[in-house]
Scaffold this motif. Structure first.
Motif, short mmCIF file in Angstrom:
data_model
loop_
_atom_site.label_atom_id
_atom_site.label_comp_id
_atom_site.label_asym_id
_atom_site.label_seq_id
_atom_site.Cartn_x
_atom_site.Cartn_y
_atom_site.Cartn_z
N ASN A 81 0.80 -1.23 0.00
CA ASN A 81 0.00 0.00 0.00
C ASN A 81 0.83 1.27 0.00
OD1 ASN A 81 -1.36 -2.18 1.87
ND2 ASN A 81 -2.97 -1.11 0.80
N ILE A 82 2.04 1.19 0.53
CA ILE A 82 2.90 2.38 0.62
C ILE A 82 3.96 2.37 -0.47
CG2 ILE A 82 4.57 3.60 2.07
CD1 ILE A 82 3.00 2.75 4.51
N ALA A 83 4.69 1.25 -0.57
CA ALA A 83 5.75 1.16 -1.57
C ALA A 83 5.21 0.66 -2.91
CB ALA A 83 6.85 0.22 -1.07
N GLY A 84 4.28 -0.31 -2.87
CA GLY A 84 3.74 -0.89 -4.11
C GLY A 84 3.02 0.14 -4.97
N VAL A 85 2.23 1.00 -4.33
CA VAL A 85 1.53 2.07 -5.05
C VAL A 85 2.54 3.04 -5.66
CG1 VAL A 85 -0.07 4.02 -4.81
CG2 VAL A 85 -0.52 1.90 -3.59
N ALA A 86 3.58 3.35 -4.90
CA ALA A 86 4.62 4.26 -5.40
C ALA A 86 5.34 3.67 -6.61
CB ALA A 86 5.62 4.57 -4.28
N VAL A 87 5.63 2.36 -6.54
CA VAL A 87 6.26 1.66 -7.68
C VAL A 87 5.35 1.76 -8.91
CG1 VAL A 87 6.91 -0.62 -8.56
CG2 VAL A 87 7.65 0.08 -6.29
N ARG A 279 -0.99 -6.11 -11.52
CA ARG A 279 0.06 -6.76 -10.75
C ARG A 279 0.24 -6.11 -9.38
NH1 ARG A 279 5.24 -7.69 -14.70
NH2 ARG A 279 6.32 -8.17 -12.75
N ARG A 280 0.31 -4.77 -9.38
CA ARG A 280 0.49 -4.06 -8.11
C ARG A 280 -0.76 -4.19 -7.25
NH1 ARG A 280 4.65 -4.62 -9.35
NH2 ARG A 280 4.46 -5.78 -7.42
N GLY A 281 -1.95 -4.21 -7.88
CA GLY A 281 -3.19 -4.40 -7.13
C GLY A 281 -3.24 -5.78 -6.50
N ALA A 282 -2.84 -6.80 -7.28
CA ALA A 282 -2.83 -8.18 -6.78
C ALA A 282 -1.82 -8.32 -5.64
CB ALA A 282 -2.49 -9.15 -7.90
N PHE A 316 -11.55 -4.11 -0.13
CA PHE A 316 -12.17 -2.79 -0.01
C PHE A 316 -11.32 -1.88 0.87
CE2 PHE A 316 -14.92 0.23 2.22
CZ PHE A 316 -15.52 0.87 1.15
N ILE A 317 -10.93 -2.39 2.04
CA ILE A 317 -10.10 -1.60 2.97
C ILE A 317 -8.72 -1.39 2.38
CG2 ILE A 317 -9.00 -1.60 5.26
CD1 ILE A 317 -11.45 -3.35 6.19
N ASP A 318 -8.17 -2.46 1.85
CA ASP A 318 -6.78 -2.46 1.40
C ASP A 318 -6.55 -1.61 0.15
OD1 ASP A 318 -4.78 -3.89 -0.60
OD2 ASP A 318 -4.07 -4.24 1.43
N THR A 319 -7.29 -1.91 -0.92
CA THR A 319 -7.01 -1.27 -2.22
C THR A 319 -7.83 0.00 -2.43
OG1 THR A 319 -6.58 -3.48 -3.08
CG2 THR A 319 -6.81 -1.72 -4.70
N LEU A 320 -9.12 -0.06 -2.12
CA LEU A 320 -9.98 1.09 -2.42
C LEU A 320 -9.82 2.22 -1.40
CD1 LEU A 320 -13.23 -0.72 -3.62
CD2 LEU A 320 -11.34 0.15 -4.97
N LEU A 325 -5.38 6.42 -0.70
CA LEU A 325 -4.80 7.47 0.15
C LEU A 325 -3.33 7.71 -0.23
CD1 LEU A 325 -6.26 6.47 3.64
CD2 LEU A 325 -6.92 8.44 2.27
N THR A 326 -2.57 6.63 -0.36
CA THR A 326 -1.15 6.75 -0.73
C THR A 326 -1.01 7.39 -2.10
OG1 THR A 326 -0.64 4.76 0.54
CG2 THR A 326 1.01 5.48 -1.05
N ALA A 327 -1.82 6.91 -3.05
CA ALA A 327 -1.74 7.42 -4.43
C ALA A 327 -2.00 8.92 -4.48
CB ALA A 327 -2.74 6.68 -5.31
N MET A 328 -3.04 9.38 -3.77
CA MET A 328 -3.38 10.80 -3.80
C MET A 328 -2.27 11.64 -3.17
SD MET A 328 -6.06 11.07 -5.54
CE MET A 328 -6.33 12.83 -5.33
#
Length: 454
Positions: A81-87, A279-282, A316-320, A325-328
C-alpha cells in the motif's frame, strides 16, 4: 545477484503474461457477474458479522471473524500500500491507480469465493487439526486426483510467503528517513543490523503460533490504518486545491497511458499499464493468490458464506481505501513528476514535502507497523504450506528459514525482491483461481440458501 535479478525479471514477465491476466482478472470478473453482485448487496451484513454479532464459541476453528480479517489484512495492508503504489505510479503514472481499483473491486468478489471455499472444504492435517486454504479446498472439493495442484500451490507458497519485499522497503525507509539524514551512511552493515533487529522481533511473535499472531494483528492493524488515514488527510488538506484535477487525471490517464515509462505490451502501452496496475493491485490485496483463505480458513464458524462476506471487506479496505490514500499523497504533492525516487522513498518524499521536518518520521512509524505486522502473518502462511507438504511435525522448521530470509530481504535490491515475489504470487494464483472457478457453483448454492434463510 545481477544474474539472479535478470532471471527473475524474465520469469516475472513470463508468468504475468496474458494467460494469467485472463485467469486472475477475467476469472474475477466472471465470478462478479456469476454471483450477480450478491456479496455487495450484503455489505452491511458483512460488517455485522465482523463485529461479532454471529460469533459462536461452539463452532469449529481457532480464531474469530475479526481476528481472521485482521490476520489477513496485516499481510495485505502493508508495504504493497505504501511502496507498491509508489512503484506503480513511478512506472505507470496516475492511470495505474485506476487499474489497481479495478483489481480491488474484482478482488472483492474473488475473495468472497476463495474464502467461502476455505470454510466449505476444510480438511484435516496429519495431526487431526481442522485446516483451511487452497491446498485443502482443492483436495476436499476436487478430490485426491487434483493433489498435484495442491502441491504446486504449497511449493510456490513456501517462497511467495517470504517477507523479503516488506523487509527490503522497511530497511530502505530506515536508511532514508532515520540514518542518512543523521550522518550515518547506508552500507551493507547498517542493512544487516536492521535485518537482525527485525528478525528478532519476528521470531518472538511467529514462534508463538497463530494465537499470538492473530492477537497481535488484531491490535496493530486497526490502529495503523487509522493513524495512516489521519496523516494522509493532513497532506490532502494542505494540497486540497489540486485534488479534483488529479482525481480526474487517474481516470483519463488510465486509458491514455501518457505517463507510462516501461515497454509496450500486447501491441501498446495501454496493455502494459493495465498489467502493471493489476500486478500491483494483486500484490496489494492478494485476491486470487490464495494467502487470505489460509487465515480465514482458521475462523471459528460453520457458515462458509459468512466468512466469505467478511473476507470481501479485505480488498475494499486495502485497495480502495489505503492504496487510494497513498496514491493521492504522491499525486497532489507532485513528487511523482519531480523526483527520481521509487518505492517507499517516493512516498517519503511526498510526506516530507507536505509536512517538512516531521512528515517522514510519521511515515516511518506507519511503515514500521505496516511492515512488522505483515512479517507475522506471512510466516503462518508458509508454515501451513510446509505442513501440508511434509507434515505438521516438521512445519516449525519453516519459521527458521523465514526468519533467515529477513536478512536476505534487508541486504538485497528492490528490483530483485519485487520480481521474486511477483513470480511466486503468480504461480500461487494459478491453482487457487482454477479450483475456485471449478467450485464456484458449490459456493453459489450455499449462498442462495444462506441469504434465503437470512
Amino acid at each position: 545477484m545481477e544474474k539472479l535479478d535478470a532471471f527473475f525479471e524474465k520469469a516475472s514477465g513470463f508468468v504475468w503474461g496474458l494467460p494469467l491476466l485472463v485467469l486472475l482478472i477475467g476469472g474475477g470478473i466472471f465470478l462478479l457477474i456469476y454471483s450477480r453482485f450478491i456479496p455487495f448487496k450484503y455489505f452491511g451484513h458483512a460488517i455485522q458479522v465482523l463485529r461479532g454479532k454471529y460469533d459462536n464459541a461452539e463452532d469449529e476453528g481457532e480464531i474469530t471473524h475479526f481476528q481472521a480479517l485482521m490476520t489477513a489484512l496485516s499481510s495485505t495492508v502493508g508495504m504493497g500500500n505504501i511502496a507498491g503504489v509508489a512503484v506503480a505510479i513511478a512506472a505507470g503514472g496516475p492511470g495505474a491507480v485506476f487499474w489497481m481499483w479495478v483489481s480491488g473491486i474484482v478482488g472483492m468478489s474473488t475473495k468472497f469465493f476463495t474464502c467461502s471455499l476455505a470454510i466449505l472444504y476444510r480438511g484435516k492435517d496429519d495431526s487431526g487439526q481442522i485446516q483451511g486454504g487452497p491446498m485443502y479446498f482443492i483436495m476436499e472439493g476436487l478430490g485426491k486426483s487434483w493433489k498435484f495442484l495442491a502441491v504446486f500451490f504449497s511449493l510456490a507458497g513456501l517462497i511467495g510467503a517470504l517477507p523479503v519485499f516488506n523487509v527490503n522497503q522497511l530497511t530502505q525507509a530506515v536508511n532514508d528517513i532515520l540514518l542518512v539524514p543523521n550522518g550515518i551512511a547506508k552500507s551493507f552493515s547498517t542493512d544487516l543490523i536492521i535485518g537482525v533487529f527485525l528478525a528478532i522481533i519476528t521470531a518472538i511473535v511467529v514462534l508463538g503460533g497463530l494465537d499470538r499472531i492473530s492477537k497481535t494483528a488484531s491490535k496493530l492493524v486497526p490502529a495503523m490504518v487509522v493513524f495512516y488515514f489521519i496523516a494522509v488527510l493532513i497532506i490532502l488538506f494542505v494540497n486540497r486545491e489540486v485534488i479534483p484535477s488529479y482525481f480526474k487525471l487517474i481516470f483519463t490517464d488510465a486509458f491514455a497511458a501518457e505517463n507510462y515509462k516501461g515497454d509496450p505490451l500486447f501491441g501498446g502501452v495501454l496493455g502494459a499499464l493495465i498489467v502493471l496496475g493489476i500486478r500491483r493491485g494483486a500484490f496489494s490485496n492478494e485476491a486470487g493468490i490464495g494467502t487470505a483463505p489460509m487465515a480465514h480458513g482458521a475462523t471459528r464458524t460453520n457458515q462458509p458464506i459468512r466468512e466469505g462476506l467478511v473476507a470481501m471487506l479485505g480488498p475494499f479496505i486495502d485497495t480502495l481505501i489505503v492504496c487510494t490514500l497513498t496514491a493521492m499523497c504522491i499525486l497532489v504533492t507532485g513528487v511523482w513528476q519531480t523526483s527520481e525516487a521509487n518505492g517507499v522513498s517516493l512516498t517519503a518524499k511526498a510526506f516530507s514535502d507536505a509536512m517538512p521536518g516531521f512528515g517522514t518520521y510519521i511515515l516511518l512509524v506507519c511503515i514500521a507497523i505496516f511492515s512488522i505486522s505483515s512479517l507475522f502473518s506471512y510466516s503462518y502462511y508458509g508454515t501451513k504450506c510446509l505442513s501440508f507438504l511434509i507434515g505438521t511435525k516438521y512445519s516449525h522448521y519453516y519459521n527458521y528459514f523465514y526468519i533467515a530470509s529477513i536478512l536476505l530481504g534487508a541486504t538485497t535490491s528492490l528490483a530483485l525482491m519485487i520480481n521474486v515475489i511477483d513470480t511466486f504470487f503468480a504461480l500461487m494464483a494459478i491453482p487457487t483461481m482454477l479450483a475456485t472457478l471449478i467450485l464456484a457453483p458449490k459456493v453459489m448454492k450455499r449462498a442462495k440458501d444462506y441469504f434465503k434463510a437470512l
